[in-house]
Scaffold this motif. Structure first.
Motif, PDB file in Angstrom:
ATOM      1  N   GLN A  13       4.652   4.801   4.164  1.00 19.28           N
ATOM      2  CA  GLN A  13       4.413   4.021   5.313  1.00 19.28           C
ATOM      3  C   GLN A  13       5.777   3.333   5.523  1.00 19.28           C
ATOM      4  OE1 GLN A  13       1.015   1.420   4.849  1.00 19.28           O
ATOM      5  NE2 GLN A  13       0.217   2.923   3.268  1.00 19.28           N
ATOM      6  N   SER A  14       6.281   3.243   6.945  1.00 17.42           N
ATOM      7  CA  SER A  14       7.324   2.878   7.647  1.00 17.42           C
ATOM      8  C   SER A  14       7.246   1.392   7.412  1.00 17.42           C
ATOM      9  CB  SER A  14       7.540   3.034   8.802  1.00 17.42           C
ATOM     10  OG  SER A  14       7.750   4.615   9.008  1.00 17.42           O
ATOM     11  N   ASP A  15       8.483   0.695   7.084  1.00 19.06           N
ATOM     12  CA  ASP A  15       8.634  -0.895   6.665  1.00 19.06           C
ATOM     13  C   ASP A  15      10.036  -1.304   6.786  1.00 19.06           C
ATOM     14  OD1 ASP A  15       6.784  -3.045   6.779  1.00 19.06           O
ATOM     15  OD2 ASP A  15       7.449  -3.318   4.674  1.00 19.06           O
ATOM     16  N   PRO A  16      10.440  -2.394   7.449  1.00 19.42           N
ATOM     17  CA  PRO A  16      11.867  -2.846   7.096  1.00 19.42           C
ATOM     18  C   PRO A  16      11.849  -3.129   5.426  1.00 19.42           C
ATOM     19  CG  PRO A  16      10.690  -4.258   8.789  1.00 19.42           C
ATOM     20  CD  PRO A  16       9.750  -3.473   8.133  1.00 19.42           C
ATOM     21  N   PHE A  17      13.256  -3.005   5.200  1.00 16.03           N
ATOM     22  CA  PHE A  17      13.454  -2.946   3.446  1.00 16.03           C
ATOM     23  C   PHE A  17      14.693  -3.432   3.243  1.00 16.03           C
ATOM     24  CE2 PHE A  17      15.445   1.113   4.511  1.00 16.03           C
ATOM     25  CZ  PHE A  17      16.273   1.072   3.969  1.00 16.03           C
ATOM     26  N   VAL A  18      15.102  -4.139   2.020  1.00 16.86           N
ATOM     27  CA  VAL A  18      16.259  -4.240   1.515  1.00 16.86           C
ATOM     28  C   VAL A  18      16.759  -3.233   0.383  1.00 16.86           C
ATOM     29  CG1 VAL A  18      16.092  -6.767   2.163  1.00 16.86           C
ATOM     30  CG2 VAL A  18      15.461  -5.983  -0.091  1.00 16.86           C
ATOM     31  N   TRP A  19      18.118  -3.227   0.150  1.00 19.22           N
ATOM     32  CA  TRP A  19      18.429  -2.062  -0.721  1.00 19.22           C
ATOM     33  C   TRP A  19      19.900  -2.730  -1.342  1.00 19.22           C
ATOM     34  CZ3 TRP A  19      23.250   0.156  -1.077  1.00 19.22           C
ATOM     35  CH2 TRP A  19      23.503   1.483  -1.959  1.00 19.22           C
ATOM     36  N   ALA A  20      19.955  -2.451  -2.684  1.00 21.84           N
ATOM     37  CA  ALA A  20      21.148  -2.982  -3.277  1.00 21.84           C
ATOM     38  C   ALA A  20      21.277  -2.071  -4.273  1.00 21.84           C
ATOM     39  CB  ALA A  20      21.002  -4.493  -3.860  1.00 21.84           C
ATOM     40  N   ALA A  72       0.729  -1.241   0.033  1.00 22.77           N
ATOM     41  CA  ALA A  72      -0.162  -0.010  -0.067  1.00 22.77           C
ATOM     42  C   ALA A  72       0.732   1.301   0.028  1.00 22.77           C
ATOM     43  CB  ALA A  72      -0.994   0.137   1.252  1.00 22.77           C
ATOM     44  N   ALA A  73       2.136   1.199   0.319  1.00 23.92           N
ATOM     45  CA  ALA A  73       3.032   2.306   0.279  1.00 23.92           C
ATOM     46  C   ALA A  73       3.266   2.835  -1.216  1.00 23.92           C
ATOM     47  CB  ALA A  73       4.331   2.048   0.982  1.00 23.92           C
ATOM     48  N   ASP A  86       6.163  -4.300  -2.037  1.00 21.22           N
ATOM     49  CA  ASP A  86       6.364  -3.507  -3.011  1.00 21.22           C
ATOM     50  C   ASP A  86       7.913  -3.664  -3.367  1.00 21.22           C
ATOM     51  OD1 ASP A  86       7.279  -1.455  -1.416  1.00 21.22           O
ATOM     52  OD2 ASP A  86       5.715  -0.301  -1.633  1.00 21.22           O
ATOM     53  N   ALA A  87       8.300  -2.885  -4.548  1.00 26.57           N
ATOM     54  CA  ALA A  87       9.721  -2.940  -4.944  1.00 26.57           C
ATOM     55  C   ALA A  87       9.718  -1.657  -5.865  1.00 26.57           C
ATOM     56  CB  ALA A  87       9.998  -4.260  -5.388  1.00 26.57           C
ATOM     57  N   ALA A  88      11.175  -1.308  -5.950  1.00 22.44           N
ATOM     58  CA  ALA A  88      11.349   0.042  -6.931  1.00 22.44           C
ATOM     59  C   ALA A  88      12.830  -0.265  -7.310  1.00 22.44           C
ATOM     60  CB  ALA A  88      11.011   1.236  -6.334  1.00 22.44           C
ATOM     61  N   ILE A  89      13.177   0.089  -8.736  1.00 23.61           N
ATOM     62  CA  ILE A  89      14.328   0.040  -9.166  1.00 23.61           C
ATOM     63  C   ILE A  89      14.703   1.411  -9.707  1.00 23.61           C
ATOM     64  CG2 ILE A  89      15.577  -0.840 -11.195  1.00 23.61           C
ATOM     65  CD1 ILE A  89      13.968  -3.549 -10.832  1.00 23.61           C
TER      66      ILE A  89
END
Length: 182
Positions: free
Chosen positions: A168-175, A123-124, A146-149
């Motif tokens: 909205q706040s959420d844990p995430f991964v980043w590369a 929903a973010a 959700d994801a973004a590039i």
């Protein structure tokens, strides 16, 4: 350059591989699987000295918590055949935050820097940081993630903030990965 965000049913432990319609072998770049966010981000490269014509690229996900996959294929004219020394990095944010960003210090002016972020909140709304172009933003209500590039073309060597601000706040991964020009 091929970027894959794998959205999983639960955090951790998936593997992503690529194949294409010409049987090419892709070099794996940086990747990370989230310990709290049900996502992983993967980078792959393939250098072609001449145009290969039409290709079909397929991502394959293996592991215990398979979900949907976001695949972005980005063709770069003018990239160096060798990418030795290019910057790369990963970040695993285990606590919720709306600023889903991190920095990468590129090694060459004029390089392209790609970033992939995934979190567990479909929903973010994701807004890229200043100067960064969104290549693909994907909200997947079937997985709840959700994801973004994104891409940033650099004009100087230095630390660059990359990622998105989420509604909205959420844990995430980043590369992230730098692609050197010729």
């Amino acid at each position: 350059m091929v970027i894959v965000n794998a959205l999983q049913g639960a955090p951790g432990g998936d593997t992503v591989t690529l194949s294409d319609s010409q049987g090419d072998s892709f070099a794996a770049g940086p990747h990370i699987a989230g310990t709290k966010a049900p996502n992983s981000s993967w980078f792959f490269e393939l250098y072609e000295p001449t145009s290969p014509g039409a290709l079909t690229v397929t991502a394959h996900q293996a592991g215990a918590n398979l979900g949907t996959v976001q695949l972005a294929v980005h063709v770069l004219d003018g990239a160096s055949a060798g990418q030795a020394g290019a910057a790369a990095g990963t970040y695993n944010a285990t606590t919720g935050t709306a600023a889903q960003t991190h920095t990468l210090t590129n090694t060459q002016s004029g390089s392209w820097v790609y970033v992939a972020v995934g979190n567990g909140d479909s929903a973010a709304t994701l807004t890229p940081v200043s100067g960064q172009t969104s290549v693909n933003v994907w909200n997947d209500p079937s997985s709840g993630n959700d994801a973004a590039i994104g891409r940033l073309t650099t004009s100087n060597v230095g630390a660059h903030l990359l990622g998105w601000t989420a509604s909205q706040s959420d844990p995430f991964v980043w590369a992230a990965e730098e692609v050197l020009p010729c």
